[in-house]
Design an enzyme around this catalytic site. Structure first.
Site, PDB file in Angstrom:
ATOM      1  CG  PHE A 161     -14.121  27.049 -69.126  1.00 46.90           C
ATOM      2  CD1 PHE A 161     -13.253  26.106 -68.508  1.00 46.90           C
ATOM      3  CD2 PHE A 161     -14.185  26.913 -70.361  1.00 46.90           C
ATOM      4  CE1 PHE A 161     -12.551  24.995 -69.069  1.00 46.90           C
ATOM      5  CE2 PHE A 161     -13.659  25.653 -71.262  1.00 46.90           C
ATOM      6  CZ  PHE A 161     -13.010  24.778 -70.676  1.00 46.90           C
ATOM      7  CB  VAL A 174      -6.933  26.800 -70.030  1.00 42.78           C
ATOM      8  CG1 VAL A 174      -5.572  25.915 -69.980  1.00 42.78           C
ATOM      9  CG2 VAL A 174      -7.720  25.805 -69.426  1.00 42.78           C
ATOM     10  N   GLY A 177      -5.767  20.058 -74.067  1.00 44.66           N
ATOM     11  CA  GLY A 177      -6.966  19.173 -73.665  1.00 44.66           C
ATOM     12  C   GLY A 177      -7.491  19.329 -72.173  1.00 44.66           C
ATOM     13  N   GLY A 226      -8.798  22.195 -71.064  1.00 46.79           N
ATOM     14  CA  GLY A 226     -10.210  22.733 -71.116  1.00 46.79           C
ATOM     15  C   GLY A 226     -11.151  21.534 -71.420  1.00 46.79           C
ATOM     16  CG  LEU A 243     -23.526  35.067 -69.566  1.00 48.43           C
ATOM     17  CD1 LEU A 243     -23.181  36.338 -68.607  1.00 48.43           C
ATOM     18  CD2 LEU A 243     -24.539  35.677 -70.871  1.00 48.43           C
ATOM     19  CG  ASN A 255     -14.001  34.869 -75.988  1.00 47.68           C
ATOM     20  OD1 ASN A 255     -13.057  33.862 -76.985  1.00 47.68           O
ATOM     21  ND2 ASN A 255     -13.841  34.364 -74.848  1.00 47.68           N
ATOM     22  N   PRO A 283     -12.997  32.906 -80.340  1.00 49.29           N
ATOM     23  CG  PRO A 283     -10.522  33.096 -80.371  1.00 49.29           C
ATOM     24  CD  PRO A 283     -12.229  33.889 -80.437  1.00 49.29           C
ATOM     25  CE1 TYR A 292     -17.150  26.934 -73.356  1.00 51.78           C
ATOM     26  CE2 TYR A 292     -17.389  29.277 -74.212  1.00 51.78           C
ATOM     27  CZ  TYR A 292     -16.894  28.211 -73.265  1.00 51.78           C
ATOM     28  OH  TYR A 292     -16.532  28.916 -72.125  1.00 51.78           O
TER      29      TYR A 292
HETATM   30  C1  LIG Z   1     -11.699  28.267 -73.690  1.00 51.40           C
HETATM   31  C2  LIG Z   1     -10.338  27.779 -72.996  1.00 51.40           C
HETATM   32  C3  LIG Z   1     -10.563  27.537 -71.390  1.00 51.40           C
HETATM   33  C4  LIG Z   1     -10.128  26.247 -73.542  1.00 51.40           C
HETATM   34  O1  LIG Z   1      -8.992  25.589 -72.849  1.00 51.40           O
HETATM   35  P1  LIG Z   1      -7.918  24.505 -73.453  1.00 51.40           P
HETATM   36  O2  LIG Z   1      -7.224  23.957 -72.430  1.00 51.40           O
HETATM   37  O3  LIG Z   1      -6.995  25.501 -74.341  1.00 51.40           O
HETATM   38  O4  LIG Z   1      -8.816  23.676 -74.142  1.00 51.40           O
HETATM   39  P2  LIG Z   1      -8.630  22.178 -75.033  1.00 51.40           P
HETATM   40  O5  LIG Z   1      -7.102  22.093 -75.042  1.00 51.40           O
HETATM   41  O6  LIG Z   1      -9.559  21.150 -74.580  1.00 51.40           O
HETATM   42  O7  LIG Z   1      -9.198  22.911 -76.445  1.00 51.40           O
HETATM   43  C5  LIG Z   1      -8.463  23.825 -77.272  1.00 51.40           C
HETATM   44  C6  LIG Z   1      -9.249  24.023 -78.381  1.00 51.40           C
HETATM   45  O8  LIG Z   1      -8.322  25.084 -79.234  1.00 51.40           O
HETATM   46  C7  LIG Z   1      -7.528  24.432 -80.336  1.00 51.40           C
HETATM   47  N1  LIG Z   1      -6.057  24.878 -79.944  1.00 51.40           N
HETATM   48  C8  LIG Z   1      -5.021  24.225 -80.269  1.00 51.40           C
HETATM   49  N2  LIG Z   1      -4.081  25.024 -79.995  1.00 51.40           N
HETATM   50  C9  LIG Z   1      -4.405  26.227 -79.238  1.00 51.40           C
HETATM   51  C10 LIG Z   1      -3.563  26.931 -78.614  1.00 51.40           C
HETATM   52  N3  LIG Z   1      -2.475  27.197 -78.517  1.00 51.40           N
HETATM   53  N4  LIG Z   1      -4.537  27.978 -77.738  1.00 51.40           N
HETATM   54  C11 LIG Z   1      -5.694  27.722 -77.606  1.00 51.40           C
HETATM   55  N5  LIG Z   1      -6.426  27.128 -78.282  1.00 51.40           N
HETATM   56  C12 LIG Z   1      -5.728  25.843 -79.161  1.00 51.40           C
HETATM   57  C13 LIG Z   1      -7.682  23.135 -80.052  1.00 51.40           C
HETATM   58  O9  LIG Z   1      -7.625  22.339 -81.400  1.00 51.40           O
HETATM   59  C14 LIG Z   1      -8.959  22.643 -79.437  1.00 51.40           C
HETATM   60  O10 LIG Z   1      -9.829  22.822 -80.193  1.00 51.40           O
HETATM   61  P3  LIG Z   1     -11.072  21.630 -80.614  1.00 51.40           P
HETATM   62  O11 LIG Z   1     -10.679  20.811 -79.304  1.00 51.40           O
HETATM   63  O12 LIG Z   1     -12.464  22.182 -80.445  1.00 51.40           O
HETATM   64  O13 LIG Z   1     -10.682  21.039 -81.909  1.00 51.40           O
HETATM   65  C15 LIG Z   1      -9.124  28.442 -73.279  1.00 51.40           C
HETATM   66  O14 LIG Z   1      -8.853  28.707 -74.410  1.00 51.40           O
HETATM   67  C16 LIG Z   1      -9.169  29.825 -72.440  1.00 51.40           C
HETATM   68  O15 LIG Z   1      -8.847  29.962 -71.157  1.00 51.40           O
HETATM   69  N6  LIG Z   1      -9.496  30.970 -73.010  1.00 51.40           N
HETATM   70  C17 LIG Z   1      -9.399  32.255 -72.624  1.00 51.40           C
HETATM   71  C18 LIG Z   1     -10.562  32.570 -71.459  1.00 51.40           C
HETATM   72  C19 LIG Z   1     -12.023  32.366 -72.193  1.00 51.40           C
HETATM   73  O16 LIG Z   1     -12.213  32.899 -73.263  1.00 51.40           O
HETATM   74  N7  LIG Z   1     -12.790  31.447 -71.667  1.00 51.40           N
HETATM   75  C20 LIG Z   1     -14.216  31.376 -71.861  1.00 51.40           C
HETATM   76  C21 LIG Z   1     -14.872  32.374 -71.376  1.00 51.40           C
HETATM   77  S1  LIG Z   1     -16.629  31.990 -71.969  1.00 51.40           S
END
Ligand SMILES: CC(C)(COP(=O)(O)OP(=O)(O)OC[C@H]1O[C@@H](n2cnc3c(N)ncnc32)[C@H](O)[C@@H]1OP(=O)(O)O)[C@@H](O)C(=O)NCCC(=O)NCCS
Length: 162
Positions: free
Chosen positions: A85, A87, A95, A97, A119, A124, A126, A131
């Site tokens: 997963f 982004v 939003g 994710g 997993l 990790n 954040p 989750y």
């Molecule tokens: C986990 C991940 C896929 C979420 O994707 P996303 O598009 O950022 O998700 P959302 O926008 O729906 O939500 C992001 C959350 O982080 C917070 N956030 C705000 N700004 C942010 C930023 N600049 N960067 C990351 N997170 C941020 C948001 O408040 C939100 O939290 P909440 O909805 O629980 O309150 C993304 O952070 C990612 O790719 N992380 C790195 C890879 C990873 O660790 N993947 C999971 C492996 S298990």
């Protein structure tokens, strides 16, 4: 985007680029990803998030994806396994994710899965918080599960009956 329908935008280079960024070297070829996901018997499915390319009407680029497949547990039946997963950093917090998780949940419900497993590495934080905020349970602490692996050497040894 289901594996049965090869996507207009091929996610495999994005998957491989991400693997390369994280590990420094690629262990799998795009060809393998294509064959394994889009061949006659797909091993995985992919959802992709696309955004329009700046200043280029009609074209888009992939900024995130989820790789998943279905697995089975004799006690609970079908379950959706979220393998990967991701982004891209500039697009996080918008939003995307959450939208991917929503679609995955809809797929899981439509296919009669009892749950979604995945997993997360312990450092990790954040992602763990992300989750947990959405209700996920940590099965290692709750139920004591540990992930084990037989590597290729072990497999070869056991397969040859040594
Ligand atoms: C986990 C991940 C896929 C979420 O994707 P996303 O598009 O950022 O998700 P959302 O926008 O729906 O939500 C992001 C959350 O982080 C917070 N956030 C705000 N700004 C942010 C930023 N600049 N960067 C990351 N997170 C941020 C948001 O408040 C939100 O939290 P909440 O909805 O629980 O309150 C993304 O952070 C990612 O790719 N992380 C790195 C890879 C990873 O660790 N993947 C999971 C492996 S298990």
């Amino acid at each position: 985007q289901g594996a049965e329908n090869p996507p207009a935008s091929n996610p495999c280079p994005t998957l491989q680029r991400k693997v390369k960024n994280l590990q420094g070297s690629v262990l799998i070829l795009i060809l393998d990803l294509l064959e394994d996901g889009f061949g006659e018997h797909p091993f995985y499915h992919c959802l992709i998030a696309e955004v329009p390319k700046e200043g280029q009407t009609g074209s888009s680029c992939i900024v995130g994806y989820a790789m998943y497949y279905f697995t089975y547990d004799p006690w609970i039946g079908k379950l959706l396994y979220l393998e990967d997963f991701y982004v891209m950093e500039p697009y996080r917090g918008l939003g995307i994710g959450s939208e991917i998780l929503k679609t995955l949940s809809q797929i899981a419900i439509k296919t009669n899965c009892s749950c979604m497993h995945f997993l997360v590495v312990i450092w990790n934080k954040p992602s763990i918080e992300y989750y947990v905020r959405r209700g996920a349970l940590d099965l290692s602490t709750e139920e004591g599960w540990h992930l084990f692996r037989f590597d290729k050497e072990n497999l070869l040894r056991m397969a040859s009956g040594e």
